[in-house]
Enzyme design. Structure first.
Site, PDB file in Angstrom:
ATOM      1  N   CYS A 113     -54.939 -14.728 -23.337  1.00 17.30           N
ATOM      2  CA  CYS A 113     -53.951 -15.638 -23.934  1.00 17.30           C
ATOM      3  C   CYS A 113     -52.765 -14.894 -24.532  1.00 17.30           C
ATOM      4  O   CYS A 113     -51.713 -15.486 -24.780  1.00 17.30           O
ATOM      5  CB  CYS A 113     -54.609 -16.509 -25.003  1.00 17.30           C
ATOM      6  SG  CYS A 113     -55.914 -17.530 -24.315  1.00 17.30           S
ATOM      7  N   HIS A 263     -48.692 -19.675 -28.699  1.00 13.96           N
ATOM      8  CA  HIS A 263     -49.682 -19.927 -27.658  1.00 13.96           C
ATOM      9  C   HIS A 263     -50.340 -21.280 -27.930  1.00 13.96           C
ATOM     10  O   HIS A 263     -50.472 -21.700 -29.080  1.00 13.96           O
ATOM     11  CB  HIS A 263     -50.730 -18.798 -27.665  1.00 13.96           C
ATOM     12  CG  HIS A 263     -51.906 -19.094 -26.803  1.00 13.96           C
ATOM     13  ND1 HIS A 263     -51.772 -19.443 -25.482  1.00 13.96           N
ATOM     14  CD2 HIS A 263     -53.244 -19.135 -27.073  1.00 13.96           C
ATOM     15  CE1 HIS A 263     -52.976 -19.671 -24.973  1.00 13.96           C
ATOM     16  NE2 HIS A 263     -53.875 -19.494 -25.916  1.00 13.96           N
ATOM     17  N   ASN A 293     -54.738 -25.800 -22.264  1.00 10.83           N
ATOM     18  CA  ASN A 293     -54.499 -24.369 -22.475  1.00 10.83           C
ATOM     19  C   ASN A 293     -54.318 -23.699 -21.113  1.00 10.83           C
ATOM     20  O   ASN A 293     -55.269 -23.616 -20.335  1.00 10.83           O
ATOM     21  CB  ASN A 293     -55.694 -23.776 -23.240  1.00 10.83           C
ATOM     22  CG  ASN A 293     -55.532 -22.289 -23.522  1.00 10.83           C
ATOM     23  OD1 ASN A 293     -54.601 -21.645 -23.043  1.00 10.83           O
ATOM     24  ND2 ASN A 293     -56.444 -21.739 -24.310  1.00 10.83           N
TER      25      ASN A 293
HETATM   26  O1  UT7 Z   1     -56.924 -19.585 -25.874  1.00  9.21           O
HETATM   27  C1  UT7 Z   1     -58.051 -18.806 -26.067  1.00  9.21           C
HETATM   28  C2  UT7 Z   1     -58.572 -18.931 -27.407  1.00  9.21           C
HETATM   29  N1  UT7 Z   1     -59.425 -20.090 -27.527  1.00  9.21           N
HETATM   30  C3  UT7 Z   1     -59.399 -20.751 -28.645  1.00  9.21           C
HETATM   31  O2  UT7 Z   1     -58.601 -20.456 -29.488  1.00  9.21           O
HETATM   32  C4  UT7 Z   1     -60.422 -21.835 -28.884  1.00  9.21           C
HETATM   33  C5  UT7 Z   1     -60.829 -21.823 -30.323  1.00  9.21           C
HETATM   34  N2  UT7 Z   1     -61.866 -22.774 -30.645  1.00  9.21           N
HETATM   35  C6  UT7 Z   1     -61.644 -24.093 -30.637  1.00  9.21           C
HETATM   36  O3  UT7 Z   1     -60.558 -24.551 -30.326  1.00  9.21           O
HETATM   37  C7  UT7 Z   1     -62.773 -25.011 -31.073  1.00  9.21           C
HETATM   38  O4  UT7 Z   1     -63.830 -24.235 -31.600  1.00  9.21           O
HETATM   39  C8  UT7 Z   1     -63.302 -25.911 -29.924  1.00  9.21           C
HETATM   40  C9  UT7 Z   1     -62.270 -26.966 -29.576  1.00  9.21           C
HETATM   41  C10 UT7 Z   1     -63.617 -25.103 -28.699  1.00  9.21           C
HETATM   42  C11 UT7 Z   1     -64.572 -26.637 -30.367  1.00  9.21           C
HETATM   43  O5  UT7 Z   1     -64.343 -27.357 -31.541  1.00  9.21           O
HETATM   44  P1  UT7 Z   1     -65.398 -27.275 -32.753  1.00  9.21           P
HETATM   45  O6  UT7 Z   1     -64.893 -28.166 -33.795  1.00  9.21           O
HETATM   46  O7  UT7 Z   1     -65.555 -25.823 -33.108  1.00  9.21           O
HETATM   47  O8  UT7 Z   1     -66.687 -27.898 -32.109  1.00  9.21           O
HETATM   48  P2  UT7 Z   1     -68.146 -27.280 -31.907  1.00  9.21           P
HETATM   49  O9  UT7 Z   1     -68.135 -26.290 -30.795  1.00  9.21           O
HETATM   50  O10 UT7 Z   1     -68.705 -26.831 -33.216  1.00  9.21           O
HETATM   51  O11 UT7 Z   1     -68.937 -28.556 -31.471  1.00  9.21           O
HETATM   52  C12 UT7 Z   1     -69.110 -29.666 -32.340  1.00  9.21           C
HETATM   53  C13 UT7 Z   1     -69.923 -30.728 -31.628  1.00  9.21           C
HETATM   54  C14 UT7 Z   1     -71.229 -30.177 -31.070  1.00  9.21           C
HETATM   55  O12 UT7 Z   1     -72.206 -31.188 -31.198  1.00  9.21           O
HETATM   56  P3  UT7 Z   1     -73.268 -31.154 -32.412  1.00  9.21           P
HETATM   57  O13 UT7 Z   1     -73.997 -29.849 -32.284  1.00  9.21           O
HETATM   58  O14 UT7 Z   1     -72.451 -31.247 -33.664  1.00  9.21           O
HETATM   59  O15 UT7 Z   1     -74.110 -32.347 -32.155  1.00  9.21           O
HETATM   60  C15 UT7 Z   1     -70.934 -29.942 -29.609  1.00  9.21           C
HETATM   61  O16 UT7 Z   1     -72.064 -30.001 -28.797  1.00  9.21           O
HETATM   62  O17 UT7 Z   1     -69.201 -31.231 -30.496  1.00  9.21           O
HETATM   63  C16 UT7 Z   1     -70.004 -31.095 -29.313  1.00  9.21           C
HETATM   64  N3  UT7 Z   1     -69.111 -30.839 -28.182  1.00  9.21           N
HETATM   65  C17 UT7 Z   1     -68.529 -31.805 -27.448  1.00  9.21           C
HETATM   66  N4  UT7 Z   1     -68.628 -33.146 -27.522  1.00  9.21           N
HETATM   67  C18 UT7 Z   1     -67.891 -33.850 -26.627  1.00  9.21           C
HETATM   68  C19 UT7 Z   1     -68.702 -29.631 -27.715  1.00  9.21           C
HETATM   69  N5  UT7 Z   1     -67.853 -29.813 -26.693  1.00  9.21           N
HETATM   70  C20 UT7 Z   1     -67.741 -31.152 -26.499  1.00  9.21           C
HETATM   71  C21 UT7 Z   1     -67.007 -31.954 -25.597  1.00  9.21           C
HETATM   72  N6  UT7 Z   1     -67.109 -33.288 -25.708  1.00  9.21           N
HETATM   73  N7  UT7 Z   1     -66.181 -31.413 -24.669  1.00  9.21           N
END
Ligand code: UT7
Length: 336
Positions: A113, A263, A293
């Site tokens: 990125c 970014h 992204n």
């Molecule tokens: O460009 C490269 C750099 N990348 C980044 O900067 C990405 C940085 N990270 C992020 O943007 C965020 O961490 C994410 C958007 C990837 C994820 O958001 P989060 O708030 O950290 O969510 P999480 O991974 O902790 O997941 C929360 C919940 C989980 O369910 P439980 O365990 O709370 O029941 C996941 O299983 O959301 C669930 N989940 C989804 N639900 C629906 C994870 N992905 C999805 C999805 N749709 N696509």
């Protein structure tokens, strides 16, 4: 003094739009979750016969035309991608062949990125050294062909889109780099101890006896793996810090900056950076809602959209910052 400036910008995204509702039909996700957590509403994905250098070609031709140059005046290609046409040679070589520009150097950058910030910074240094005059700098990605679109892959797959952006950076002479149109300065960083927080393990020489085998496919090692929360926290911290450092080094206050082209990994990351730094939200130009992204392509695509929408105008002081896998991060300051 001899320095460089952006003389032309171009971008290209595939025509097929996939909304969050389209993704709901493929995996266990929802428009509400994606928008709340990331800000993304849709992304564009290529057709099967399109590859990264095809998108790069379209963006490059526009950038060269907008720079008012002939193709033959380009004397180097620097291309950033993590979704290359092939493992080797670099996609810059495939782009070079499509542009029909034989013999000039073609350099691929693999800084994820942060790739475009690295690429601009390298181009600036080649130009300042006197060895090059017009460098084509490209960020291009086709992520859609490498996403796990099953329920297991949903956390990563909903984030990424395909697209390309390109600029031409050309030599110029300025008396006062702070006041005239030019690339002012950049900062580049990496910290490899976090490499496995966001990575794609295979194919590769470290995964076993062979670079690629059935086991690699069975275990899904050819899909990106991410510890999202760790990446998020580091992204906010590192982008803020390297912006601050760059401003301090160049005696610029954040208030002096007219537009921030960050970014586009997550709308919440950019809002948090703005909040931490005290930057008004309307000075941050975001495009992730439309494209998802696109990794190395987000900044030049944003640049081109900002120009087309009249948000990026001649004379503006602009700062970019990016963070990604590696971890890598960096910032750039330029007068448009
Ligand atoms: O460009 C490269 C750099 N990348 C980044 O900067 C990405 C940085 N990270 C992020 O943007 C965020 O961490 C994410 C958007 C990837 C994820 O958001 P989060 O708030 O950290 O969510 P999480 O991974 O902790 O997941 C929360 C919940 C989980 O369910 P439980 O365990 O709370 O029941 C996941 O299983 O959301 C669930 N989940 C989804 N639900 C629906 C994870 N992905 C999805 C999805 N749709 N696509």
């Amino acid at each position: 003094m001899r320095t460089s400036k952006v003389t032309g910008v171009g971008s290209f995204v595939p025509e097929d739009v996939y909304t969050n509702f389209d993704l709901e039909k493929m995996m266990d996700t929802s428009d509400e979750w994606i928008q709340q957590r990331t800000g993304i509403k849709q992304r564009m994905w290529v057709k099967p016969d399109q590859c990264t250098s095809d998108l790069a070609l379209e963006a490059s031709l526009q950038a060269i035309k907008n720079a008012g140059l002939e193709k033959s005046e380009i004397d180097m290609i620097i291309l950033a991608t993590i979704s290359p046409d092939h493992d080797f040679p670099g996609t810059g070589c495939f782009l070079q062949a499509k542009l029909d520009l034989p013999e000039i150097p073609a350099l691929d950058i693999r800084q994820q990125c942060t790739g475009f910030v690295y690429a601009m910074s390298i181009a600036d240094k080649f130009i300042r050294s006197g060895s090059n005059k017009n460098i084509l700098v490209v960020g291009a990605e086709v992520h859609s062909k490498g996403l796990d679109k099953t329920p297991e892959g949903r956390t990563v797959s909903v984030l990424f889109g395909d697209g390309a952006g390109a600029v031409v950076m050309s030599a110029c002479d300025v008396d006062d780099p702070m006041k005239e149109r030019c690339f002012i300065d950049s900062q580049l960083h990496s910290d490899g101890k976090f490499a496995k927080e966001l990575w794609m393990p295979g194919p590769g020489s470290a995964i076993g006896e062979n670079r690629a085998d059935q086991n690699m496919l069975n275990e899904g090692l050819h899909f990106a793996q991410m510890n999202g929360k760790v990446v998020f926290v580091h992204a906010v911290k590192r982008m803020s810090q390297c912006l601050k450092d760059l401003c301090q080094k160049n005696n610029v206050s954040l208030d002096d900056i007219d537009l921030f082209l960050f970014h586009q990994a997550n709308l919440r990351i950019n809002s948090k950076v703005a909040e931490v730094m005290g930057i008004p939200e309307d000075k941050v130009f975001n495009t992730i809602q439309k494209y998802g992204n696109t990794t190395a392509a987000t900044i030049p695509i944003g640049m081109h959209d900002a120009v087309k929408e009249g948000k990026l105008k001649e004379g503006m002081l602009v700062a970019s910052a990016a963070f990604g896998s590696g971890f890598t991060w960096g910032s750039a300051l330029y007068r448009w």
